[in-house]
Design a protein around this motif. Structure first.
Motif, PDB file in Angstrom:
ATOM      1  N   ARG A  39       0.817  -1.426  -0.018  1.00 48.99           N
ATOM      2  CA  ARG A  39       0.010   0.134  -0.042  1.00 48.99           C
ATOM      3  C   ARG A  39       0.939   1.161   0.019  1.00 48.99           C
ATOM      4  O   ARG A  39       0.486   2.283  -0.007  1.00 48.99           O
ATOM      5  CB  ARG A  39      -0.944   0.126   1.210  1.00 48.99           C
ATOM      6  N   ASN A  75      -2.042   3.937   0.496  1.00 48.97           N
ATOM      7  CA  ASN A  75      -3.284   3.479  -0.143  1.00 48.97           C
ATOM      8  C   ASN A  75      -4.057   2.489   0.864  1.00 48.97           C
ATOM      9  O   ASN A  75      -3.883   1.386   0.800  1.00 48.97           O
ATOM     10  CB  ASN A  75      -3.142   2.741  -1.521  1.00 48.97           C
ATOM     11  N   PRO A  76      -4.791   2.866   1.780  1.00 45.21           N
ATOM     12  CA  PRO A  76      -5.696   1.998   2.662  1.00 45.21           C
ATOM     13  C   PRO A  76      -6.842   1.192   2.187  1.00 45.21           C
ATOM     14  O   PRO A  76      -6.880   0.245   2.559  1.00 45.21           O
ATOM     15  CB  PRO A  76      -6.203   2.933   3.807  1.00 45.21           C
ATOM     16  N   ASN A  77      -7.201   1.549   1.047  1.00 48.23           N
ATOM     17  CA  ASN A  77      -8.226   0.751   0.302  1.00 48.23           C
ATOM     18  C   ASN A  77      -8.111   1.234  -1.191  1.00 48.23           C
ATOM     19  O   ASN A  77      -7.422   2.418  -1.649  1.00 48.23           O
ATOM     20  CB  ASN A  77      -9.651   1.119   0.816  1.00 48.23           C
ATOM     21  N   GLN A  78      -9.272   0.664  -1.935  1.00 43.52           N
ATOM     22  CA  GLN A  78      -9.039   0.804  -3.357  1.00 43.52           C
ATOM     23  C   GLN A  78      -9.517   2.324  -3.791  1.00 43.52           C
ATOM     24  O   GLN A  78      -8.883   2.806  -4.898  1.00 43.52           O
ATOM     25  CB  GLN A  78      -9.853   0.133  -4.281  1.00 43.52           C
ATOM     26  N   SER A  81      -6.644   7.234  -1.037  1.00 42.77           N
ATOM     27  CA  SER A  81      -5.414   7.402  -1.062  1.00 42.77           C
ATOM     28  C   SER A  81      -4.681   8.514  -0.271  1.00 42.77           C
ATOM     29  O   SER A  81      -5.369   9.707  -0.406  1.00 42.77           O
ATOM     30  CB  SER A  81      -4.474   7.341  -2.377  1.00 42.77           C
ATOM     31  N   ASN A 127     -11.486   2.966  -8.165  1.00 45.96           N
ATOM     32  CA  ASN A 127     -10.988   1.961  -7.349  1.00 45.96           C
ATOM     33  C   ASN A 127      -9.760   1.561  -7.784  1.00 45.96           C
ATOM     34  O   ASN A 127      -9.417   0.309  -7.953  1.00 45.96           O
ATOM     35  CB  ASN A 127     -12.013   0.899  -7.333  1.00 45.96           C
ATOM     36  N   GLN A 129      -6.192  -0.220  -7.844  1.00 38.89           N
ATOM     37  CA  GLN A 129      -5.842  -1.310  -7.128  1.00 38.89           C
ATOM     38  C   GLN A 129      -4.925  -1.956  -7.726  1.00 38.89           C
ATOM     39  O   GLN A 129      -4.542  -1.781  -9.009  1.00 38.89           O
ATOM     40  CB  GLN A 129      -6.953  -2.272  -6.840  1.00 38.89           C
TER      41      GLN A 129
END
Length: 237
Positions: A39, A75-78, A81, A127, A129
């Motif tokens: 991440r 980047n904690p999730n899709q 950021s 999203n 990823q």
């Protein structure tokens, strides 16, 4: 009972089990670290700064000046950021390059260095990823809080040369090949000063040529092309 004691005696000594336990623990730690490391991005950008204020009331391409930055992205999730960035460059403008007769008569110019630190959040529309075998890109918007320091080549009067800024803008990021990413971004910096151009509104001055518009604060912009590297760790076999 004899069977039980015989079974216990046949168990391997604890010291022989420790390497296996330690190996399992190391594997678990590396797997957890990898999940976090994937991440993390470190990157750099190069581009240009521009300015809008009393000497350049509208955005003009001819006043672009060089700038660059270094940033850290998490980047904690899709969809989200988080980015911390340090940027620096030049801004400047010149009255004599204006079509306004008043500005031509005033004939003022300025040039100043800008150093900025900021923390912003990016919202990824597609999203974004990490996908190994797919085209991965996303447009995004960002906003946050920053602090800048400027150093005019000529300073007339007494005023602060640092303060808060509100960075916001749009961009697009694209993973060209693991672990490399590129990005293009356009950002605006709303400031709370009227002295980036050394021409603030001074109510005590009677010389209109030496005054700016105190009702409009100066703004500057940063456009950059960036390259970032995503950190990966090898899974424990």
């Amino acid at each position: 009972m004899k069977y039980i004691f015989k079974h216990l005696n046949e168990r391997p000594p604890l010291r022989k089990c420790l390497p296996a336990v330690m190996l399992a623990g190391i594997c678990f730690f590396l797997a957890t670290a990898q999940a976090q490391a994937q991440r993390i991005e470190l990157g750099a950008g190069i581009g240009g700064f521009n300015y809008r204020g009393d000497i350049s009331p509208t955005f003009r391409l001819r006043f672009f000046k060089p700038g660059g930055s270094l940033f850290f992205r998490f980047n904690p999730n899709q969809a989200l950021s988080l980015r911390a960035e340090i940027a620096g460059g030049l801004i400047g403008a010149d009255d004599k390059k204006s079509d306004d007769p008043f500005q031509q008569v005033r004939n003022m110019s300025f040039r100043t260095t800008i150093i900025e630190g900021s923390a912003v959040a990016e919202y990824n529309f597609l999203n974004f990823q990490d996908r190994r075998f797919a085209v991965n890109w996303s447009p995004y918007v960002f906003g946050g809080l920053g602090f800048n320091k400027f150093n005019p080549n000529v300073q007339t009067g007494s005023y602060k040369t640092s303060g808060l800024v509100l960075p916001y803008g749009v961009g697009i990021k694209y993973q060209i090949r693991r672990p490399w990413n590129i990005g293009l971004e356009y950002g605006t910096r709303k400031t709370f000063t009227d002295y980036l151009d050394n021409l603030g509104g001074d109510p005590t001055s009677t010389d209109k040529l030496q005054q700016g518009d105190p009702s409009v604060k100066d703004t500057y912009f940063y456009v950059r092309l960036s390259v970032s590297y995503t950190f990966y760790k090898i899974f424990c076999p």
